[in-house]
Design an enzyme around this catalytic site. Sequence first.
Site, PDB file in Angstrom:
ATOM      1  N   ASP B 318       9.356  57.097  32.081  1.00  0.00           N
ATOM      2  CA  ASP B 318       9.201  55.680  32.405  1.00  0.00           C
ATOM      3  C   ASP B 318       8.299  55.417  33.604  1.00  0.00           C
ATOM      4  O   ASP B 318       7.577  54.420  33.627  1.00  0.00           O
ATOM      5  CB  ASP B 318      10.575  55.040  32.643  1.00  0.00           C
ATOM      6  CG  ASP B 318      11.350  54.844  31.337  1.00  0.00           C
ATOM      7  OD1 ASP B 318      10.708  54.828  30.271  1.00  0.00           O
ATOM      8  OD2 ASP B 318      12.577  54.706  31.387  1.00  0.00           O
ATOM      9  N   TYR B 406      16.285  49.171  28.730  1.00  0.00           N
ATOM     10  CA  TYR B 406      17.183  49.614  29.800  1.00  0.00           C
ATOM     11  C   TYR B 406      16.899  48.939  31.126  1.00  0.00           C
ATOM     12  O   TYR B 406      15.747  48.821  31.530  1.00  0.00           O
ATOM     13  CB  TYR B 406      17.076  51.130  30.006  1.00  0.00           C
ATOM     14  CG  TYR B 406      18.190  51.877  29.327  1.00  0.00           C
ATOM     15  CD1 TYR B 406      19.509  51.716  29.740  1.00  0.00           C
ATOM     16  CD2 TYR B 406      17.940  52.707  28.245  1.00  0.00           C
ATOM     17  CE1 TYR B 406      20.539  52.383  29.106  1.00  0.00           C
ATOM     18  CE2 TYR B 406      18.967  53.382  27.599  1.00  0.00           C
ATOM     19  CZ  TYR B 406      20.270  53.208  28.039  1.00  0.00           C
ATOM     20  OH  TYR B 406      21.281  53.856  27.408  1.00  0.00           O
TER      21      TYR B 406
END
Lengths: 673, 673
Positions: B318, B406
């Site tokens: 990420d 998320y």
Amino acid sequence: MALRALKSLLLLVFFLLVPHSISSCHPLDPLTPAEINSIRRTVEHSQLGSNRKLTFHYVGLDDPDKPGLLSWLSNHTKTPPPRRAFVTARLDKQIHNIIVDISDNTIISDRIYGGYGYPIPTSEEEAAANALPFSYMPFLQSAKKRKLDIAKVVCETFLVGWFGERKEKRVAKIRCFYRHGTDNIYMRPLQGVLVTVDLDEIVILGFKDRIRTPMPKAEGTDYRASKQRPPFAPRTNGMTIVQPDGPSFTIDGHMIRWANWAFHLGFDARVGPIISLASIYDVDKDKYRSVLYKGYLSELYVPYMDVSDEWYYRTFFDAGEHGLGQCAVPLEPTRDCPSNAVFIDGYVAGQSGNSIKLSNIFCVFERSAGDIMWRHTETEIPGEKVREVRADVSLVVRMVTVIGNYDNVLDWEFKQSGSIKVMVGLTGVLEVKGVPYTHTNQIRENVHGTLLAENTIGVNHDHFFTYYLDLDIDGPDNSFIKAKMQTVRVMKGRNTSTPRKSYWKVVTETAKTEADARLKPSLEPADLLVVNPNKMTKVGNHIGYRLIGGSQATSILSDDDYPQILGAYTKYELMVTPYNRSEKWAPGEFVHQSHGDDTLAVWTLRNRSIENRDIVLWYTVGFHHIPYQEDFPVMPTLSGGFVLRPSNFFDNNPVLKVLPSKPVHWPNCTAHV
Amino acid sequence: MALRALKSLLLLVFFLLVPHSISSCHPLDPLTPAEINSIRRTVEHSQLGSNRKLTFHYVGLDDPDKPGLLSWLSNHTKTPPPRRAFVTARLDKQIHNIIVDISDNTIISDRIYGGYGYPIPTSEEEAAANALPFSYMPFLQSAKKRKLDIAKVVCETFLVGWFGERKEKRVAKIRCFYRHGTDNIYMRPLQGVLVTVDLDEIVILGFKDRIRTPMPKAEGTDYRASKQRPPFAPRTNGMTIVQPDGPSFTIDGHMIRWANWAFHLGFDARVGPIISLASIYDVDKDKYRSVLYKGYLSELYVPYMDVSDEWYYRTFFDAGEHGLGQCAVPLEPTRDCPSNAVFIDGYVAGQSGNSIKLSNIFCVFERSAGDIMWRHTETEIPGEKVREVRADVSLVVRMVTVIGNYDNVLDWEFKQSGSIKVMVGLTGVLEVKGVPYTHTNQIRENVHGTLLAENTIGVNHDHFFTYYLDLDIDGPDNSFIKAKMQTVRVMKGRNTSTPRKSYWKVVTETAKTEADARLKPSLEPADLLVVNPNKMTKVGNHIGYRLIGGSQATSILSDDDYPQILGAYTKYELMVTPYNRSEKWAPGEFVHQSHGDDTLAVWTLRNRSIENRDIVLWYTVGFHHIPYQEDFPVMPTLSGGFVLRPSNFFDNNPVLKVLPSKPVHWPNCTAHV
């Protein structure tokens, strides 16, 4: 004669009143002061009472039969299970385990315990033992040789454990400290001076003055604010919690209800807080569902790592040897617990059987620590902003038990998400030994610890907090499951064109017997679950809760080391047993000088079936503690614990429908700091 | 022409002004909007700017040389280290790494990167790629076959990783979701439909419509309060924090000072919060002492455990693929952070190089969670009551980064005791796949996850948060030490008469080289310490800090699995490297489609010396995540992290002299709820 008549009258009045107060009791409520005193009278008025050397070592609620209690809970019109007390008393050096029926003040049974081990000494016994050195000439000479002001010497009873002796008296070691110039007595031990006493006869059995080391300095050891001199550490501005509408929880007797939780908070002289019947309201099903039938800290085992004469026996079992509940201390508002806390008292029986009040030993408060319960910001929908956040609020039940030097903060925290977080905090004062060294470069021997200050070694030790967790996940019959993550090598060819070479899959293993569930720390990753194999979610997952561990240190002492025979269960992070009403304390019932023949580790050797049964988890939160200088002269809290988290217990997130609290504004306040 | 003249004039005025704002900057301050825009102009006015296809992928502060910065810090009269920017831009499909001198607007260097991997795509590139399916007939037909309202389809860019391809274009997969009836788009994937695009040409390279499964229902997936229908979960009464004297911290530029702590809070598009120069005031020594030169979340690796065509490439990095900082979201007062929080903005550069403001992405607040900093009740001194308690107050810095589904809550918490607690909270929404099943009893295949709701599988995955921790414990030269607890069998005879059979002693091992400090999860208990071997406490212990881990899951993927080649460092809980200015990101600089030849695991193969050197710890907080139904449709926060705790750093407890805050009373308040 008039006095005796008055006494009888008062007694009669009392007996007439007691049933009323009992009838409003929950069957799990701890004994009230009136009940404790009534139990004393019942025992004293029995044949046991004819002898004046009767001493009460434990008086507590005798657990109601579980099926009977569950049946009553499901149908309150039935008569509640009989309310009984369990009493351990000593008479003529014999241990009596007595069951008293509280409703009719009769003795149901009186068994003499013939096995090894002794109950918790009474505080009167300890006080008498602690006084012995002060009239014992060799001790006074030792103090004099050390040029100590005897008025400033404080002595304390240390239980001795069992080290292979065949037959033995009830014995303790008396260790003394010098409080001259400090109230942090533990920092100034009379190193080398050791008095052994007979706790029954209250006589000295042995005395040693083996080594003399410089007494560690008082300077810098006192922790009280009033004793501190500048410079001070920076001070932060005051802050407090404000709840304009008051707390959101209710305390009805010993039942506590908050948000979606309801549970019973009991209290016991040996184990302290007992959380029972914890159940959570399921909005979709419109009912409370059972999670934890009973949970408490079963034992706190603290073995030290110095095997010298003065230290080898320091392998404490604090619950069984001292009583976590009766060592609970009053909590200080705004410091031990925040300003929105509510405080609760507890009651224990003294040596005479009379009730003793322990004030403010529990606090209950809503915690708003600034954490996030759940959130999502959706950033991927063009032209639309979606953000939804819920702040986390939880309910904390706290007790602090002080076993001599250590302060153990015991927290049970209930979360609206269904999680129960159990935390222990270690603070207080270390146990140290005096040494001649003022600098590490002088040390040539194994000192078994860290030089914390001049002449002061903080001795290496462990803390093992072993919790009893009788989970009843949506009913009593549960199974323990390991959901293991197992690496799968992807085989080339056939149906797969994937360029990936591996993944992990979940392989679930249901523990059939106790041996399957003895969990040593393992490198094998797995989720640990307790499931109800008889119930499923709508889409067919077994209803469950997950145990998420932390601080997973387990004992690395040899299996044949004496304290470790009692504490054999601390080799395991987790053990699981079938529910058995008599299996309550991990190292067994009478711990002091026990030979370890009645422990959790022994029980599980029967390797009973635990699948789809009423099961109990025994989880150990462990710490290997190498002291550091920051732990001197008082230790900043070190925390650890575990979480029970619903895992396919609900059909979906149970806090989805928790609406955010209305914000609290305080525009019209005048600060009074 | 007039416009151009005006522009030049404005530019001139700007350049005249910039040095002033720069001169007040701390050398570690993140780039200001003015600086970002000035950098854009500098690059555009260079030869690079002649081509209109120049895209900015990263603009951030170029780390000042560490010795230079330390030297300036020790003597502020020197000139500060030059303030430079690091720019990654693409031009004609080539990656340029450009260093810009901000003070004189010159390009110091412009290197073309010839290795594997690509920078973070720009949001413009992603938006263009996401739009492609909507003009692509096969995709529209797929939507039509599924009877979807195309206006309610949302598409998102998923980066593809590297799976052994020799040479490749810059590629992404476009996955689409159906937001009909819900804004929780992730719960309604167009399962089986997969569009592959060229991110440079913004054209579709491939299209698959492989499998069709029922679209999971919208019902029950929306998490917004406005979409909830009764019954609601019980609501708790409002509560808030009140600080009548205001917060105890000061924010001076980016320097934050609170209690005994001072640190610099930076911000970076790739890694988000950067804590630098964290040092703690030592009351006894009357000076600030260095603890953490720099700490940040270096990477967040999230591999999924489904290897099918639609899922195998979901092995996200990420930070390197999306940017934790540029994915930071505005925090909501009173919910994301308590009412006493202060909010801070951040700035990143967009594709054109222009600065973009990210509002309220940090919050800073004092936490008073109701915990105890330290306490002791002395119960053993007859006739005297001693009780001293300090409530715990800490300072929290929080950022939340949302990478698609998320939400990652990143907390740095500073405690007066000297501890730094680093916590991650996982919340937000799961990634799910559509399946034909409505009940687990229908499932005969490996579905790689949990049936969360009808037709909805939450896929198994991991989260690995790898922190860069350049600890400088009282100076840059440090060593990494394992203080192992080793069982010692007590030998009978000779000098010992002890009945104990074992104890543990501490055996310290200093890691000499990188190989010594590659720590896999181990059953061997040990304290992990970073010490300054050149400095000692008064009594001669090495000055140190201890790393107390938690959530120690490490990757169990095969070493030769492609994503695991990049993420090889996640096989280890901890790695230690000598400080190297260029080693900043665990999986390497350009992560997307990287071949993993420039990663932390590769660097450490040189097995450099790390003893008594400036060292960096790389600590991974890991979670193996089996989804549970409670995670649906939004996930209650799951937390993990680690603590850095002073361990022989101070000569004694640094919070001994923290006087208790004055209690705050609010008698004259009117509640406005």
